[in-house]
Design a protein around this motif. Structure first.
Motif, PDB file in Angstrom:
ATOM      1  N   ILE A 113     105.141 -23.848  65.310  1.00  0.00           N
ATOM      2  CA  ILE A 113     104.914 -22.610  66.054  1.00  0.00           C
ATOM      3  C   ILE A 113     106.123 -22.380  66.958  1.00  0.00           C
ATOM      4  CG2 ILE A 113     103.410 -21.379  67.651  1.00  0.00           C
ATOM      5  CD1 ILE A 113     101.138 -23.253  66.798  1.00  0.00           C
TER       6      ILE A 113
ATOM      7  N   VAL B 161     107.395 -11.041  60.835  1.00  0.00           N
ATOM      8  CA  VAL B 161     106.390 -11.989  60.369  1.00  0.00           C
ATOM      9  C   VAL B 161     105.315 -11.290  59.546  1.00  0.00           C
ATOM     10  CG1 VAL B 161     106.771 -13.584  62.277  1.00  0.00           C
ATOM     11  CG2 VAL B 161     105.101 -11.738  62.529  1.00  0.00           C
TER      12      VAL B 161
ATOM     13  N   SER C  56     102.826 -15.723  60.223  1.00  0.00           N
ATOM     14  CA  SER C  56     103.644 -16.696  59.503  1.00  0.00           C
ATOM     15  C   SER C  56     104.944 -16.036  59.054  1.00  0.00           C
ATOM     16  CB  SER C  56     102.893 -17.271  58.309  1.00  0.00           C
ATOM     17  OG  SER C  56     102.622 -16.251  57.360  1.00  0.00           O
TER      18      SER C  56
ATOM     19  N   TYR D 251     105.318 -20.394  61.965  1.00  0.00           N
ATOM     20  CA  TYR D 251     104.791 -19.212  62.640  1.00  0.00           C
ATOM     21  C   TYR D 251     105.708 -18.856  63.814  1.00  0.00           C
ATOM     22  CZ  TYR D 251     100.676 -20.859  60.133  1.00  0.00           C
ATOM     23  OH  TYR D 251      99.829 -21.309  59.152  1.00  0.00           O
TER      24      TYR D 251
ATOM     25  N   VAL E 192      97.150 -18.183  66.168  1.00  0.00           N
ATOM     26  CA  VAL E 192      97.756 -19.179  65.279  1.00  0.00           C
ATOM     27  C   VAL E 192      97.050 -20.524  65.421  1.00  0.00           C
ATOM     28  CG1 VAL E 192      99.851 -20.482  64.765  1.00  0.00           C
ATOM     29  CG2 VAL E 192      99.982 -18.023  65.163  1.00  0.00           C
TER      30      VAL E 192
END
Length: 428
Positions: A109, A291, A296, A304, A334
């Motif tokens: 992330i 994204v 993602s 992500y 997420v």
């Protein structure tokens, strides 16, 4: 013992880069998940960025709006905190590359935020610093306070006026709040503290290239904010583009404004996430990663991007704004997606941003608030703004000290953090 080790080795390794609003929210939301977390940040503290301008204008001290990341996460046993700088990402080997070595991940992330954007004029940065970190805020505080000290010493009237001219570039919330705070500092707080200068002659000029300040708010609130700034003595110039910045002046068209303090609040660009992920990753004009609807990165499973580094649109096609609530919502989303994957559950619906409104303070006792269904201005808006900002400070002790400082400032016009520390007394 071996079964415990095997179980730990089989757990998903989730690496979060960035300890801001989005990154911390993702980590907190994964506290009960069967994952091993690593949070990487080059600074050891989480920063409450909406109040940075109050550090820059001596209303608050740095410790009141920042908290050590380790202290925040000390009770969360499934997370390791790594103080290091990321230098790249090896998406093939699934490793985050840092100065101390690689960190393996199953899920990554990226919540690295944004920096200042000078629209192709990066050489302006030294003359016109922005406001994104505690270092930025304390450097600006030093520059602002030193301007008054140097004006007190100056024998030249033109130089004195240039020292007491403050230009803020950009009419968004940060620019509006900075301009109002500098005006209050000059026209109220410091009035009786100098002997050779009258700080009330200080000029604060807010420069906005668009047709109005606070463009994300309704025009009625934008107008009220401008009126509030003008009551404080701020000169608001809209439809005015800056064409050059130097250490001694701001150029707007054919006009040169002599000043020694420039604050840049005109735009942001994403952190270098795009370059870390490789040439095949699509970016928008601000360098944000485009994204998927689940946040993602296309073509990179398990990676992500959230917050200011991500380009994602709302249902109507408008981009999700680069504000703290958006980053927190994305971090929570997420984290929930990864938790569902760990439990073998189906994927959640695409990310949907819930707009919680816009707020900006103009000065003492005056702000504007747009919640969509409710619009406020003046003292009620300022009280609401203060309540919201105190509520979202992470540390309870900081909530108390910030509240007390605000009350003291409201009653006395004082500012408790007007310090120029030894070794920092440089010319503005």
């Amino acid at each position: 013992m071996s079964s415990v080790a095997e179980k730990k080795q089989s757990r998903r390794r989730v690496v979060v880069v960035g300890g801001g609003f989005g990154g911390l929210k993702a980590v907190a939301a994964l506290r009960k998940a069967e994952v091993d977390l690593t949070l990487v940040d080059r600074r050891n503290h989480h920063l409450f960025q909406p109040l940075l301008y109050q550090v820059a204008t001596a209303a608050l001290s740095p410790a009141q709006i920042a908290q050590p990341i380790r202290a925040i996460l000390k009770r969360q046993r499934n997370v390791d905190v790594v103080l290091d700088e990321v230098t790249g990402i090896d998406t093939t080997a699934r490793q985050v590359l840092t100065r101390s070595g690689p960190i393996a991940y199953d899920d990554l992330i990226l919540a690295t935020g944004a920096s200042h954007a000078y629209f192709g004029h990066d050489h302006w940065q030294e003359a016109a610093p922005g406001l994104k970190s505690l270092d930025d805020a304390t450097a600006l505080r030093r520059r602002i306070l030193n301007a008054f000290e140097q004006a007190e010493l100056s024998e030249d009237a033109a130089e004195r006026q240039a020292l007491l001219t403050f230009c803020v570039v950009g009419g968004g919330p940060t620019g509006v709040e900075m301009a109002g705070a500098i005006a209050e500092l000059a026209h109220r707080t410091l009035v009786h503290e100098f002997r050779r200068i009258d700080t009330r002659i200080a000029r604060v000029i807010l420069i906005e290239a668009g047709p109005r300040i606070l463009a994300a708010m309704p025009a009625s609130l934008s107008a009220k904010a401008q009126q509030g700034l003008e009551r404080l003595g701020v000169t608001v110039r809209v439809n005015t583009a800056v064409t050059d910045c130097t250490q001694t002046s701001v150029q707007v068209g054919a006009e040169r404004i002599d000043c020694r303090t420039i604050v840049w609040a005109a735009g942001v660009r994403a952190s270098p996430v795009g370059s870390w992920l490789g040439a095949n990753v699509a970016l928008d004009r601000a360098g944000r990663v485009k994204v998927n609807p689940d946040l993602s990165v296309p073509g990179l499973p398990g990676v992500y991007v959230i917050g200011d580094a991500a380009a994602v649109n709302m249902a109507g096609g408008k981009p999700v704004p680069g504000v703290a609530p958006a980053a927190k919502q994305q971090g929570r989303y997420v984290a929930g997606l990864i938790s569902r994957q760990v439990r073998g559950q189906s994927a959640p619906p695409p990310f949907a941003y819930v707009d919680q409104g816009n707020l900006a303070t103009v000065g003492r006792g005056e702000a504007v608030v747009d919640l969509g269904w409710l619009k406020l201005s003046g003292l009620p808006a300022w009280l609401f703004w203060g309540l919201i900002h105190v509520f979202f400070l992470i540390d309870f002790r900081n909530r108390i000290t910030v509240s007390l400082d605000w009350i003291w400032s409201f009653v006395t016009d004082g500012r408790s953090a007007r310090l120029i520390t030894e070794g920092e007394r440089k010319q503005p």
